[in-house]
Write a protein that holds these residues in place. Structure first.
Motif, PDB file in Angstrom:
ATOM      1  N   VAL A 113       0.845  -1.185   0.000  1.00 10.38           N
ATOM      2  CA  VAL A 113       0.000   0.000   0.000  1.00 10.38           C
ATOM      3  C   VAL A 113       0.881   1.236   0.000  1.00 10.38           C
ATOM      4  N   GLY A 114       0.372   2.316  -0.611  1.00  6.00           N
ATOM      5  CA  GLY A 114       1.093   3.576  -0.597  1.00  6.00           C
ATOM      6  C   GLY A 114       2.048   3.750  -1.744  1.00  6.00           C
ATOM      7  N   ALA A 115       1.986   2.841  -2.718  1.00  7.51           N
ATOM      8  CA  ALA A 115       2.885   2.954  -3.854  1.00  7.51           C
ATOM      9  C   ALA A 115       2.488   4.103  -4.766  1.00  7.51           C
ATOM     10  N   ASN A 116       1.308   4.673  -4.549  1.00 10.26           N
ATOM     11  CA  ASN A 116       0.891   5.848  -5.315  1.00 10.26           C
ATOM     12  C   ASN A 116       0.032   6.725  -4.406  1.00 10.26           C
ATOM     13  N   PRO A 117      -0.230   7.968  -4.793  1.00  5.98           N
ATOM     14  CA  PRO A 117      -0.962   8.884  -3.904  1.00  5.98           C
ATOM     15  C   PRO A 117      -2.382   8.453  -3.591  1.00  5.98           C
ATOM     16  N   GLU A 118      -2.952   7.534  -4.367  1.00  4.26           N
ATOM     17  CA  GLU A 118      -4.319   7.100  -4.116  1.00  4.26           C
ATOM     18  C   GLU A 118      -4.427   6.149  -2.934  1.00  4.26           C
ATOM     19  N   GLY A 119      -3.304   5.626  -2.464  1.00  9.99           N
ATOM     20  CA  GLY A 119      -3.355   4.706  -1.332  1.00  9.99           C
ATOM     21  C   GLY A 119      -4.005   3.389  -1.668  1.00  9.99           C
ATOM     22  N   HIS A 130       6.458   6.851  -0.203  1.00  8.68           N
ATOM     23  CA  HIS A 130       6.330   7.870   0.835  1.00  8.68           C
ATOM     24  C   HIS A 130       4.985   8.590   0.814  1.00  8.68           C
ATOM     25  N   SER A 131       4.003   8.043   0.112  1.00 11.00           N
ATOM     26  CA  SER A 131       2.714   8.735   0.023  1.00 11.00           C
ATOM     27  C   SER A 131       1.907   8.620   1.306  1.00 11.00           C
ATOM     28  N   MET A 132       2.342   7.760   2.248  1.00  6.96           N
ATOM     29  CA  MET A 132       1.626   7.635   3.520  1.00  6.96           C
ATOM     30  C   MET A 132       2.439   8.208   4.671  1.00  6.96           C
ATOM     31  N   ARG A 133       3.388   9.089   4.358  1.00  9.65           N
ATOM     32  CA  ARG A 133       4.209   9.697   5.394  1.00  9.65           C
ATOM     33  C   ARG A 133       3.314  10.407   6.410  1.00  9.65           C
TER      34      ARG A 133
END
Length: 218
Positions: A89-95, A127-130
């Protein structure tokens, strides 16, 4: 035979009983399924698709291949004390949760404190779930496949939409009953989504510790 020659309906009933539901109605209510549809699937009057078998299997804790075609073991072979790492999960901004479609999870992680054998883990990529979980962390949730509950509102949870997407989002009320807004950690908010299920996040393991405890599969 009323339940059909393939035995699919009998396996569905067996899985439901093994999961602890005495009646078809009880299982349907617990997972938000239509009572009549589920009952017809279980008594063999209405065959169900492989896509529906995946939904039932996930909720009842059995393998979809076994439920649909009697292939392999009833349940995934998981080492005692461990649960599967079911996706990234989190590999793109959509989560979006990325699953290895058609494959059994091979990586395992220890059951977290307070967790059960129904727990599952997601590995954070990127890092989209930082601010929630950093790259390489593990996110645990109880894989119960039950509808959203009021105590989830305002919290980051794992959800599945009616369009087959599994997401990690902050759950908010939608414009009317049965609809939910899904707020991204990074990215736009999705409005008025219909959800099949939602699950609380039960533990987040930081990247350093996650690398130490994940048991890689073959």
């Amino acid at each position: 035979m009323s339940a059909g020659r393939d035995g699919r309906a009998e396996r569905l009933r067996e899985a439901r009983i093994a999961r602890g539901f005495e009646t078809a109605a009880a299982a349907a209510d617990a997972f938000g399924w239509n009572r009549n549809t589920y009952a017809s699937n279980e008594n063999g009057n209405a065959p169900f698709s492989y896509r529906k078998a995946k939904d039932y299997a996930g909720a009842l804790g059995v393998r979809p291949e076994w439920l649909y075609d009697a292939v392999g073991a009833m349940r995934p072979a998981i080492e005692p004390g461990y649960v599967p790492v079911v996706g990234m999960v989190g590999a793109n901004p959509e989560g979006v949760v990325l699953f290895a479609l058609g494959q059994e999870p091979t990586d395992l992680a220890p059951i977290p404190p307070g967790g059960t054998e129904k727990a599952a883990a997601l590995r954070v990529a990127g890092h989209s779930m930082r601010g929630v979980a950093d790259d390489g962390a593990l996110i645990y949730f109880e894989d119960q496949r039950t509808p959203p509950t009021p105590d989830m509102l305002g919290h980051v949870v794992v959800v599945e939409t009616d369009t087959d997407e599994v997401l990690v989002k902050r759950l908010l009320r939608g414009s009317r009953t049965g609809l939910y807004d899904l707020e991204s950690v990074a990215g736009p908010t999705r409005r008025d989504a219909r959800l099949r299920w939602a699950a609380h996040i039960t533990a987040i393991i930081p990247p350093f510790q996650a690398r130490r405890i994940i048991r890689a599969g073959a």
